[in-house]
Design a protein around this motif. Sequence first.
Motif, short mmCIF file in Angstrom:
data_model
loop_
_atom_site.label_atom_id
_atom_site.label_comp_id
_atom_site.label_asym_id
_atom_site.label_seq_id
_atom_site.Cartn_x
_atom_site.Cartn_y
_atom_site.Cartn_z
N SER A 28 33.24 -44.46 -81.30
CA SER A 28 31.94 -44.05 -81.83
C SER A 28 30.88 -44.09 -80.74
CB SER A 28 31.55 -44.96 -82.99
OG SER A 28 30.27 -44.62 -83.48
N GLU A 29 30.92 -45.16 -79.93
CA GLU A 29 29.92 -45.31 -78.87
C GLU A 29 30.05 -44.23 -77.81
OE1 GLU A 29 28.66 -48.62 -75.46
OE2 GLU A 29 29.84 -49.22 -77.22
N LEU A 30 31.28 -43.86 -77.50
CA LEU A 30 31.53 -42.88 -76.43
C LEU A 30 31.62 -41.45 -76.95
CD1 LEU A 30 34.28 -44.85 -74.47
CD2 LEU A 30 31.88 -44.60 -73.85
N ASP A 31 31.60 -41.31 -78.28
CA ASP A 31 31.77 -40.00 -78.91
C ASP A 31 33.09 -39.36 -78.50
OD1 ASP A 31 31.11 -37.89 -80.58
OD2 ASP A 31 30.01 -36.80 -79.03
N GLU B 87 35.05 -48.63 -82.83
CA GLU B 87 33.72 -48.96 -82.31
C GLU B 87 33.48 -48.28 -80.97
OE1 GLU B 87 33.61 -53.17 -82.15
OE2 GLU B 87 33.46 -53.45 -84.33
N LEU B 88 34.47 -48.38 -80.08
CA LEU B 88 34.34 -47.76 -78.76
C LEU B 88 34.32 -46.24 -78.85
CD1 LEU B 88 36.79 -50.05 -76.77
CD2 LEU B 88 34.32 -49.88 -76.43
N GLN C 142 38.20 -52.20 -83.18
CA GLN C 142 37.63 -52.19 -81.83
C GLN C 142 37.70 -50.78 -81.22
OE1 GLN C 142 39.98 -55.57 -80.19
NE2 GLN C 142 37.99 -56.36 -79.54
#
Length: 216
Positions: free
Chosen positions: A39-42, A36-37, A33
């Motif tokens: 990666s999404e927020l860089d 995933e976060l 988790q």
Amino acid sequence: MSYETQIKNLLNNQSMPESQLLSIRMPPSTVNQIDELASELDRTRSELITVFINGGISELVRQLEEKDNNNKEEDIIEARDNEESPRYFLLNTNYNNSESDHFTMLENGEASAFYGNWKKNIKNLKENDVVFLYHSGHGICGYGYADKELIIRDHNGNKEQWYARKLHNFVSDFKVITAKVCKDITKSNLIFRKTMVPLTKEQGKAIITKINESIK
């Protein structure tokens, strides 16, 4: 800084504060988790974990303070005439709630507490009791020997809600003694969060020895 502000800074790509290496183990699902976060927020795993831990700490402290408010009497020290002098105490300077109160204690070389039952701890100090000032999140940052005179002041417009005692032979020019170091040298699980907690003579002397070593 509030948890909400930290999340906003994370989303707005604000830089993170200086950090130290800490190795932890987490369940694979939690790691996934976080990845995933991140990666999404860089952002990095470390940045997200730091924010999440800070938020958890804030919530735990809030609940502990709520619990303390329901058991205020447990936070009061007593002034017994038959106790051997000096006694030793750890006083939290309340930095998280008031930076100005914290720095006033250091600048004046005094022990202070405010409002309700907490100020009674200062009233119940005896002359020459040793008081260690503890800066939350940092460590012991000063200590001295309590004066016999109780000083009562107004605090933020509230009449006579500031109780203080001057600390003689006040020392603060030493490397801060962290919670971990305190536990190591006293070989005990000390309580750092409460307003004031008593220490044994052995614990107090161990802390003074460590402070003197850091001054040399």
